[in-house]
Design a protein around this motif. Structure first.
Motif, PDB file in Angstrom:
ATOM      1  N   ASN A 229      41.200  38.044  44.146  1.00  0.00           N
ATOM      2  CA  ASN A 229      40.287  38.614  43.161  1.00  0.00           C
ATOM      3  C   ASN A 229      40.380  37.843  41.843  1.00  0.00           C
ATOM      4  OD1 ASN A 229      38.583  40.275  41.800  1.00  0.00           O
ATOM      5  ND2 ASN A 229      39.797  42.140  42.083  1.00  0.00           N
ATOM      6  N   MET A 230      39.238  37.632  41.174  1.00  0.00           N
ATOM      7  CA  MET A 230      39.206  36.941  39.889  1.00  0.00           C
ATOM      8  C   MET A 230      38.780  37.864  38.758  1.00  0.00           C
ATOM      9  SD  MET A 230      37.538  33.277  41.003  1.00  0.00           S
ATOM     10  CE  MET A 230      37.797  32.544  39.409  1.00  0.00           C
ATOM     11  N   THR A 231      38.705  39.149  39.023  1.00  0.00           N
ATOM     12  CA  THR A 231      38.312  40.095  37.971  1.00  0.00           C
ATOM     13  C   THR A 231      39.550  40.642  37.271  1.00  0.00           C
ATOM     14  OG1 THR A 231      38.334  42.007  39.446  1.00  0.00           O
ATOM     15  CG2 THR A 231      36.290  40.749  39.308  1.00  0.00           C
ATOM     16  N   SER A 232      39.386  40.988  36.005  1.00  0.00           N
ATOM     17  CA  SER A 232      40.502  41.514  35.230  1.00  0.00           C
ATOM     18  C   SER A 232      40.785  42.961  35.616  1.00  0.00           C
ATOM     19  CB  SER A 232      40.191  41.432  33.734  1.00  0.00           C
ATOM     20  OG  SER A 232      41.202  42.047  32.973  1.00  0.00           O
ATOM     21  N   PRO A 233      42.068  43.331  35.773  1.00  0.00           N
ATOM     22  CA  PRO A 233      42.378  44.734  36.112  1.00  0.00           C
ATOM     23  C   PRO A 233      42.199  45.669  34.921  1.00  0.00           C
ATOM     24  CG  PRO A 233      44.382  43.464  35.822  1.00  0.00           C
ATOM     25  CD  PRO A 233      43.258  42.480  35.736  1.00  0.00           C
ATOM     26  N   ASN A 234      42.209  45.124  33.697  1.00  0.00           N
ATOM     27  CA  ASN A 234      42.061  45.936  32.481  1.00  0.00           C
ATOM     28  C   ASN A 234      40.882  45.417  31.653  1.00  0.00           C
ATOM     29  OD1 ASN A 234      44.531  47.452  32.974  1.00  0.00           O
ATOM     30  ND2 ASN A 234      45.591  45.530  32.456  1.00  0.00           N
ATOM     31  N   PRO A 235      40.299  46.278  30.822  1.00  0.00           N
ATOM     32  CA  PRO A 235      39.160  45.836  29.996  1.00  0.00           C
ATOM     33  C   PRO A 235      39.540  44.657  29.088  1.00  0.00           C
ATOM     34  CG  PRO A 235      39.344  48.223  29.975  1.00  0.00           C
ATOM     35  CD  PRO A 235      40.581  47.703  30.644  1.00  0.00           C
ATOM     36  N   ARG A 236      38.735  43.579  29.152  1.00  0.00           N
ATOM     37  CA  ARG A 236      38.976  42.395  28.320  1.00  0.00           C
ATOM     38  C   ARG A 236      37.607  41.930  27.777  1.00  0.00           C
ATOM     39  NH1 ARG A 236      42.707  38.181  31.456  1.00  0.00           N
ATOM     40  NH2 ARG A 236      43.117  37.492  29.306  1.00  0.00           N
ATOM     41  N   PRO A 237      37.170  42.467  26.658  1.00  0.00           N
ATOM     42  CA  PRO A 237      35.828  42.142  26.133  1.00  0.00           C
ATOM     43  C   PRO A 237      35.613  40.648  25.933  1.00  0.00           C
ATOM     44  CG  PRO A 237      36.770  44.021  24.982  1.00  0.00           C
ATOM     45  CD  PRO A 237      37.853  43.468  25.832  1.00  0.00           C
ATOM     46  N   ASN A 238      36.643  39.909  25.560  1.00  0.00           N
ATOM     47  CA  ASN A 238      36.474  38.474  25.309  1.00  0.00           C
ATOM     48  C   ASN A 238      36.326  37.678  26.602  1.00  0.00           C
ATOM     49  OD1 ASN A 238      39.153  39.093  25.928  1.00  0.00           O
ATOM     50  ND2 ASN A 238      39.905  37.188  25.021  1.00  0.00           N
ATOM     51  N   MET A 239      36.533  38.325  27.762  1.00  0.00           N
ATOM     52  CA  MET A 239      36.374  37.634  29.039  1.00  0.00           C
ATOM     53  C   MET A 239      35.104  38.080  29.764  1.00  0.00           C
ATOM     54  SD  MET A 239      38.985  35.597  29.347  1.00  0.00           S
ATOM     55  CE  MET A 239      40.704  35.357  28.858  1.00  0.00           C
ATOM     56  N   MET A 240      34.224  38.723  29.074  1.00  0.00           N
ATOM     57  CA  MET A 240      32.987  39.189  29.695  1.00  0.00           C
ATOM     58  C   MET A 240      31.891  38.165  29.451  1.00  0.00           C
ATOM     59  SD  MET A 240      33.246  43.282  28.832  1.00  0.00           S
ATOM     60  CE  MET A 240      31.906  43.686  29.943  1.00  0.00           C
ATOM     61  N   TYR A 241      31.618  37.361  30.463  1.00  0.00           N
ATOM     62  CA  TYR A 241      30.592  36.331  30.364  1.00  0.00           C
ATOM     63  C   TYR A 241      30.019  36.093  31.765  1.00  0.00           C
ATOM     64  CZ  TYR A 241      34.581  33.516  31.910  1.00  0.00           C
ATOM     65  OH  TYR A 241      35.666  33.043  32.584  1.00  0.00           O
ATOM     66  N   GLU A 242      28.793  35.549  31.790  1.00  0.00           N
ATOM     67  CA  GLU A 242      28.167  35.205  33.062  1.00  0.00           C
ATOM     68  C   GLU A 242      28.718  33.870  33.534  1.00  0.00           C
ATOM     69  OE1 GLU A 242      23.952  33.514  34.081  1.00  0.00           O
ATOM     70  OE2 GLU A 242      23.779  35.709  33.821  1.00  0.00           O
ATOM     71  N   TRP A 243      28.955  33.773  34.842  1.00  0.00           N
ATOM     72  CA  TRP A 243      29.499  32.517  35.371  1.00  0.00           C
ATOM     73  C   TRP A 243      28.685  32.072  36.581  1.00  0.00           C
ATOM     74  CZ3 TRP A 243      32.290  28.575  34.053  1.00  0.00           C
ATOM     75  CH2 TRP A 243      32.750  27.688  35.021  1.00  0.00           C
ATOM     76  N   LYS A 244      27.905  30.976  36.370  1.00  0.00           N
ATOM     77  CA  LYS A 244      27.108  30.345  37.413  1.00  0.00           C
ATOM     78  C   LYS A 244      26.241  31.360  38.163  1.00  0.00           C
ATOM     79  CE  LYS A 244      29.501  26.053  38.138  1.00  0.00           C
ATOM     80  NZ  LYS A 244      29.895  25.031  39.119  1.00  0.00           N
TER      81      LYS A 244
END
Length: 577
Positions: A229-244
């Motif tokens: 899995n490549m998703t964060s287990p906890n909320p990380r607003p600075n890692m919320m971006y669209e990827w390809k």
């Protein structure tokens, strides 16, 4: 809080420098020879369990049975003046916590052999705590009979916060005749001196079934991988971006955009055809260290009768067990201490892994076995490569040893000529005379193209000797069909004894192309001067005709002697002629 050691008038000698074996009681040796905070790793397997069962540890010294009947092995510890003195020292000079625990145990258990055993162990564990470095570790190997008491004492001395693991080692398979749950495991307690300790994680290869199930994807070149899995287990607003074209997960991605770009460039991201699904990370099998070893060890087999490393010592542990402990809790060059070293498995493992070592044992049998093991496995010998401290060094001390314990004297004398003990003397102690069949030790050798083992029969005498003893040894040689015999005596041989030995003739060695006196006599005084018997194992290549040197194996002695049963055999199973 950890306990403090009893005060002493002077600091023990440093352990820095050469490797060493100590003969004697480990308590005074620890106090007089091992300095504070000088040891990196301690392994101890105190002599407690055995193949024999005795309902004795919970009987008081008047022979009255307590309600609890525990099958266990007792060695030489009984409640008496020595145990009483050790207990008094612990409760008066030890820390308040040690004093309180030992007093409570005595009140609960009474003055029996279990309490004597625990008193003996507590006094030594206090000293072992003292000699351990702040980054050091201790592993105590025991069986369930006393493990709960020992853990209480360990918690008191080391502090419960420094308890790390209770390791369960499956040492045997299930016994089909067991009347309860089959006893197949030993306990190894792992403690450290502090929270800052040496630790090297160890791994085992993954099971094939696990690989097939988890690493079922392959690259074009056959390289196996699994998807993570490549998703964060906890909320990380600075890692919320669209990827390809893939929307951000609700909590954001596990990695930054820069890291994602690097992973993508390396081909480490798997992309689904469905944009509603998310990319996943490729984890390659060949980059994984394996399966982290847990505190339940089922992959190290006990020593069976055919094991190449087996010496016949009743409590011998496999080298793989000690290698795991030493590799996990020490570095190359660190000092490993075994205060109950027996036949020296911890010492052998430490030597193999390039650690320095200190071994202590109270029997000459154990010290002798360790000498053979170090010589046969690593070609190490004293005093060139390591020191042996505490053995008799002059005729007076040898005489004293012979008076105190004739078996210890026999083992010491045999070790001086590289002879391996034949039997442990237990049968004779029990009144079964003649159990050794006139053999105290043997020296193995082979000197012909068959490479079949031959043996030199060794007899050791500490009392009055006469020509009858030499005649008896000649009879043993004939009965055993042994090519040579060696007679070691504390007292000087008489002229008739020397003449009788000479009349035995010579043995012609086909490998060395020369003769050797078939029956030889050496005195203890000869041994102290360094004299060796004239036997094939002691002949240098310079003395052998060149045409006889078909293989260097002619000079390598064999290892296998069972000190319990007295049987002997060549490595690989060939018998002795």
């Amino acid at each position: 809080m950890p306990a403090s050691a009893p005060s002493r008038s002077q600091q023990p000698t440093s352990t820095a420098g050469r490797n060493r074996l100590y003969y004697g009681d480990n308590l005074p040796i620890l106090r007089e020879h091992i300095a504070d905070a000088s040891v990196d790793l301690i392994y101890l397997d105190p002599p407690f369990n055995s193949n024999r069962n005795y309902n004795v540890l919970f009987k008081n010294e008047r022979g009255q049975a307590a309600e609890a009947q525990v099958q266990a092995f007792t060695d030489t510890w009984h409640w008496g003046p020595t145990a009483e003195a050790s207990f008094h020292e612990l409760v008066t000079n030890g820390s308040p916590s040690v004093s309180s625990v030992m007093a409570a145990l005595r009140q609960f258990l009474g003055e029996n052999q279990m309490m004597a055993y625990l008193t003996m162990m507590a006094a030594r564990l206090v000293e072992l705590h003292r000699v351990l470095k702040q980054t050091g570790s201790l592993y105590l190997h025991c069986d369930p009979t006393a493990s709960h008491y020992l853990k209480l004492i360990l918690d008191t001395i080391f502090g419960p916060e420094n308890y790390r693991n209770e390791i369960t080692w499956q040492r045997t398979n299930v016994h089909s005749d067991s009347k309860t749950w089959s006893h197949v495991s030993d306990t190894i307690f792992f403690y450290t001196k502090s929270s800052r300790f040496t630790w090297n994680p160890l791994y085992l290869p993954h099971d094939p079934s696990y690989i097939e199930d988890k690493y079922r994807y392959r690259e074009a070149d056959g390289r196996r991988y699994t998807l993570d899995n490549m998703t964060s287990p906890n909320p990380r607003p600075n890692m919320m971006y669209e990827w390809k074209g893939h929307a951000s997960p609700p909590n954001g991605w596990r990695y930054s955009r820069e890291t994602m770009q690097q992973l993508d460039a390396q081909g480490r991201i798997w992309y689904p055809n469905d944009k509603e699904k998310r990319p996943r990370l490729k984890r390659y099998l060949d980059e994984m260290p394996g399966r982290l070893i847990s505190n339940v060890w089922t992959d190290i087999s006990p020593l069976n009768s055919q094991a190449a490393e087996r010496l016949g010592y009743p409590t011998q542990k496999p080298v793989a067990l000690l290698e795991r402990i030493i590799a996990a809790s020490s570095h190359e060059g660190d000092v490993v201490l075994d205060p109950f070293c027996g036949c020296g498995t911890a010492i052998a493992a430490a030597q193999k892994l390039n650690r320095r070592w200190i071994g202590i044992d109270i029997t000459h049998l154990a010290i002798a076995l360790q000498k053979y093991r170090l010589k046969d496995t690593f070609d190490l010998a004293t005093p060139k490569d390591y020191d042996v401290i505490g053995e008799p060094a002059d005729l007076a001390s040898v005489r004293q040893l012979a008076q105190e314990n004739r078996y210890q004297f026999q083992w010491w004398a045999a070790s001086r000529v590289q002879a391996k003990p034949y039997g442990s003397g237990e049968d004779d102690k029990k009144g079964k005379k003649g159990a050794d069949r006139g053999i105290d030790a043997i020296i193995n050798f082979f000197d012909d193209a068959t490479f079949r083992s031959k043996r030199i029969i060794v007899q050791v005498k500490s009392g009055h000797v006469s020509v009858r003893d030499i005649r008896d040894l000649r009879g043993v040689l004939e009965r055993e069909q042994a090519p040579m015999g060696l007679f070691i005596t504390l007292e000087p041989p008489s002229a008739p004894m020397i003449a009788e030995a000479a009349s035995a003739g010579f043995y012609l060695s086909p490998g060395w192309g020369r003769t050797f006196p078939r029956l030889q006599i050496l005195t203890v005084e000869d041994l102290l001067k360094g004299q060796k018997p004239d036997i094939p194992n002691n002949v240098s290549f310079a003395q052998v005709p060149r045409e006889r040197l078909t293989t260097q194996q002619y000079q390598k002695p064999l290892l296998e002697v069972d000190v319990e049963s007295g049987s002997a055999g060549r490595k690989g199973g060939a018998g002795i002629q």
